[in-house]
Design a protein around this motif. Structure first.
Motif, short mmCIF file in Angstrom:
data_model
loop_
_atom_site.label_atom_id
_atom_site.label_comp_id
_atom_site.label_asym_id
_atom_site.label_seq_id
_atom_site.Cartn_x
_atom_site.Cartn_y
_atom_site.Cartn_z
N VAL A 1 0.77 -1.28 0.07
CA VAL A 1 -0.02 -0.04 0.05
C VAL A 1 0.90 1.46 0.17
O VAL A 1 0.44 1.98 -0.74
CB VAL A 1 -0.77 -0.07 1.32
N ASN A 2 1.81 1.16 0.91
CA ASN A 2 2.70 2.42 1.05
C ASN A 2 4.02 2.49 0.23
O ASN A 2 4.62 3.55 0.68
CB ASN A 2 2.45 2.86 2.51
N GLY A 3 4.54 1.62 0.05
CA GLY A 3 5.76 1.43 -0.77
C GLY A 3 6.96 1.40 0.32
O GLY A 3 8.38 1.68 -0.26
N HIS A 4 6.73 1.09 1.57
CA HIS A 4 7.77 1.13 2.59
C HIS A 4 7.49 0.04 3.59
O HIS A 4 6.39 -0.20 3.85
CB HIS A 4 8.23 2.46 2.89
N THR A 5 8.67 -0.09 4.51
CA THR A 5 8.02 -0.90 5.60
C THR A 5 8.61 -0.16 6.87
O THR A 5 8.96 -0.79 7.98
CB THR A 5 8.47 -2.46 5.98
N ASP A 6 8.59 1.24 6.87
CA ASP A 6 9.13 1.98 7.94
C ASP A 6 8.11 1.88 9.33
O ASP A 6 6.80 2.00 9.08
CB ASP A 6 9.34 3.50 7.83
N LEU A 7 8.67 1.57 10.39
CA LEU A 7 7.53 1.30 11.74
C LEU A 7 8.39 1.86 12.87
O LEU A 7 9.42 2.64 12.80
CB LEU A 7 7.84 -0.21 11.83
N LEU A 8 7.66 2.06 13.98
CA LEU A 8 7.82 2.81 15.13
C LEU A 8 7.46 4.33 14.98
O LEU A 8 7.03 4.70 13.87
CB LEU A 8 9.10 2.42 15.80
N HIS A 9 7.38 5.02 16.06
CA HIS A 9 6.95 6.18 16.26
C HIS A 9 7.73 7.44 15.24
O HIS A 9 7.00 8.18 14.93
CB HIS A 9 7.02 6.95 17.50
N ASP A 10 9.02 7.11 14.97
CA ASP A 10 9.63 8.08 14.02
C ASP A 10 10.44 7.35 12.97
O ASP A 10 11.14 7.79 12.15
CB ASP A 10 10.82 8.44 14.84
N GLY A 11 9.69 6.10 12.83
CA GLY A 11 10.01 5.40 11.48
C GLY A 11 11.28 4.81 11.47
O GLY A 11 11.81 4.52 10.45
N ARG A 12 12.15 4.74 12.61
CA ARG A 12 13.37 4.29 12.45
C ARG A 12 13.53 2.77 12.11
O ARG A 12 14.79 2.46 11.56
CB ARG A 12 14.21 4.24 14.06
N ALA A 13 12.54 1.93 12.46
CA ALA A 13 12.68 0.57 11.93
C ALA A 13 12.35 0.54 10.44
O ALA A 13 11.39 0.91 10.16
CB ALA A 13 11.97 -0.17 12.90
N ARG A 14 13.12 -0.15 9.85
CA ARG A 14 13.04 -0.32 8.18
C ARG A 14 12.27 -1.59 7.85
O ARG A 14 11.86 -1.83 6.52
CB ARG A 14 14.38 -0.25 7.63
N ASN A 15 12.11 -2.40 8.97
CA ASN A 15 11.43 -3.64 8.80
C ASN A 15 10.80 -4.25 9.98
O ASN A 15 11.12 -3.56 11.06
CB ASN A 15 12.16 -4.79 7.91
N THR A 16 9.96 -5.24 9.99
CA THR A 16 9.54 -6.02 11.32
C THR A 16 10.59 -6.37 12.22
O THR A 16 10.48 -6.14 13.22
CB THR A 16 8.66 -6.99 10.80
#
Length: 455
Positions: free
Chosen positions: A404-419
């Protein structure tokens, strides 16, 4: 006699195997992740469908809200969508929640994107909430209309650390350090900053309709059961209801209702006033009063439409739940104690929106605050949430983020690039779960990830 002994040995072996064998879970009951609001689309628009069980009247209001969600605001006066700014972070709802999903960690920090920076100074306001920074408020708007100055620019640097898994895999993690530059006036000492990314917006109405008693039933602030997981509720001031209520939304459960969440976003993110917040975000600042005398800029009718839209987006169904690898991963999810915070099953009570009432659904959250350790801490309190506590994020739709969004950035500031990186950032109450994850054999780790990506 020999045959009897052989028979006893065979039976003994079979019993030992039975004791060690654990049946893989049947996930079929979780197929309807959003109860009757579930969509079975697994396309790039999977987060954007209306709940299929809406009445005709509810659907009409939802579709009207859909138009408002994608509306781009411009400078007043204007015949359509006026009122942007004068201070803002972005120009539409969809810009921070692309395709109703998750914003990416921005490659250019001061572009218009889905990241914003909350600020406060030590102390509490009259309702127990964070104390606004004089001249800046509670959020830094890094864009402004012509003739006005942004409050400040964002700046980011990164710290790297590594984690080594049991099979020798080395994972390099990045931690963004956000700071402010070029403030329009001097910042006072002691300013606390916290970066936040726009999260997915589907399923919010279901979360709002969980009975409060069901949420607080999971509270264990003193860890009486000794499992290392405490969990506590946040209680926050709601300017729409004019009372303190249970927090359910936001990264620290710092908002109690969808109405308040929407009104706050219009004001802080876009500079759009409403009957909930009738003054410009910078009205008492030398750079933030537009002098138009046109407040509130957003009608109550439009606000109701956007709240309806945000409440009634369909929840995507999981995929591959009969796959043995996915089922094994669900078993590992329980064994690692992930489900103690990411509680799979919830149920709604009464809701004024009939489509949301009395639904059993599977968001994988308890909506409570948990201490996530020093690595994730932002050191910024928010009502009852301290500087290391965050609300358990729902996991539904996780595996569709890339599509859907073309990325897998996670956590509150997007620091995690995958699960995997997201799990490795867990600490505090989740430290034991993280260490168990690191020790998993490769095949079992991949099974866990397969389960998470099925959601």
């Amino acid at each position: 006699m020999v045959y009897a002994i052989i028979g006893m040995l065979i039976a003994s072996c079979q019993n030992d195997d039975a004791a060690e064998y654990e049946t893989l879970p049947d996930l079929s009951e979780r197929l309807y992740a959003g109860g009757q609001t579930t969509t079975f689309s697994a396309t790039s628009n999977a987060f954007g469908y209306p709940a299929p069980n809406l009445s005709a009247a509810e659907l009409q209001k939802h579709l009207a809200g859909d138009l408002q969600f994608v509306a781009t605001f411009i400078t007043a006066p204007a015949p359509v969508n006026p009122g942007l700014g004068p201070l803002f972070n972005n120009v539409s709802c969809i810009a921070c929640h692309p395709k109703d999903g998750r914003a990416a960690h921005p490659s250019t920090i001061n572009s218009r994107n889905g990241l914003l920076v909350r600020v406060s100074i030590p102390g509490m306001d009259e309702h127990g909430g964070p104390l606004a920074v004089p001249g800046f408020g509670l959020q830094i708007q890094n864009h402004a209309l012509a003739g006005y100055l942004p409050e400040a620019d964002y700046q980011v640097t990164y710290i790297q650390k590594t984690e080594t898994l049991a099979d020798g895999t080395v994972i390099t993690l990045r931690k963004p350090i956000i700071s402010l530059t070029n403030p329009y006036i001097s910042l006072p000492p002691g300013v606390m900053l916290s970066a936040r990314l726009g999260p997915p917006v589907f399923g919010l109405g279901l979360l709002e309709a969980i009975p409060e008693a069901d949420i607080i039933a999971y509270i264990d602030p003193n860890d009486w059961n000794g499992d290392g997981i405490s969990g506590k509720a946040n209680y926050v001031w709601d300017s729409y209801l004019h009372q303190t209520i249970l927090g359910r939304f936001g990264w620290k459960a710092n908002t109690g209702t969808i109405h308040m969440q929407c009104a706050s976003a219009y004001l802080e993110d876009m500079g759009i006033t409403s009957s909930v917040f009738p003054q410009e975000t910078g009205h008492n600042q030398p750079n933030g009063n537009d002098g138009q005398n046109d407040d509130p800029e957003l009608s109550d009718e439009i606000m109701e439409q956007i709240v309806m839209y945000s409440s009634t987006l369909a929840v995507p169904a999981p995929r591959g739940i009969t796959n043995s690898n996915v089922r094994e991963g669900a078993q590992i999810f329980e064994q690692l104690d992930c489900a103690k915070c990411h509680v799979p099953r919830q149920r709604t009570g009464y809701s004024p929106i009939s489509a949301l009432a009395f639904q059993t659904f599977y968001p994988y959250t308890d909506l409570l605050l948990h201490d996530m350790g020093p690595d994730l801490a932002d050191q910024r309190p928010d009502y009852l949430a301290d500087g290391s506590e965050w609300k358990t994020r729902p996991l539904w739709g996780l595996g569709l983020t890339q599509l859907v969004n073309g990325h897998t950035d996670l956590l509150h500031d997007g620091r995690a690039r995958n699960t995997t990186e997201a799990i490795l950032w867990h600490g505090g109450e989740a430290q034991n779960a993280k260490e168990k994850f690191k020790q998993l054999p490769t095949a079992r780790r991949e099974a866990l990830l397969a389960f998470l990506n099925s959601l």
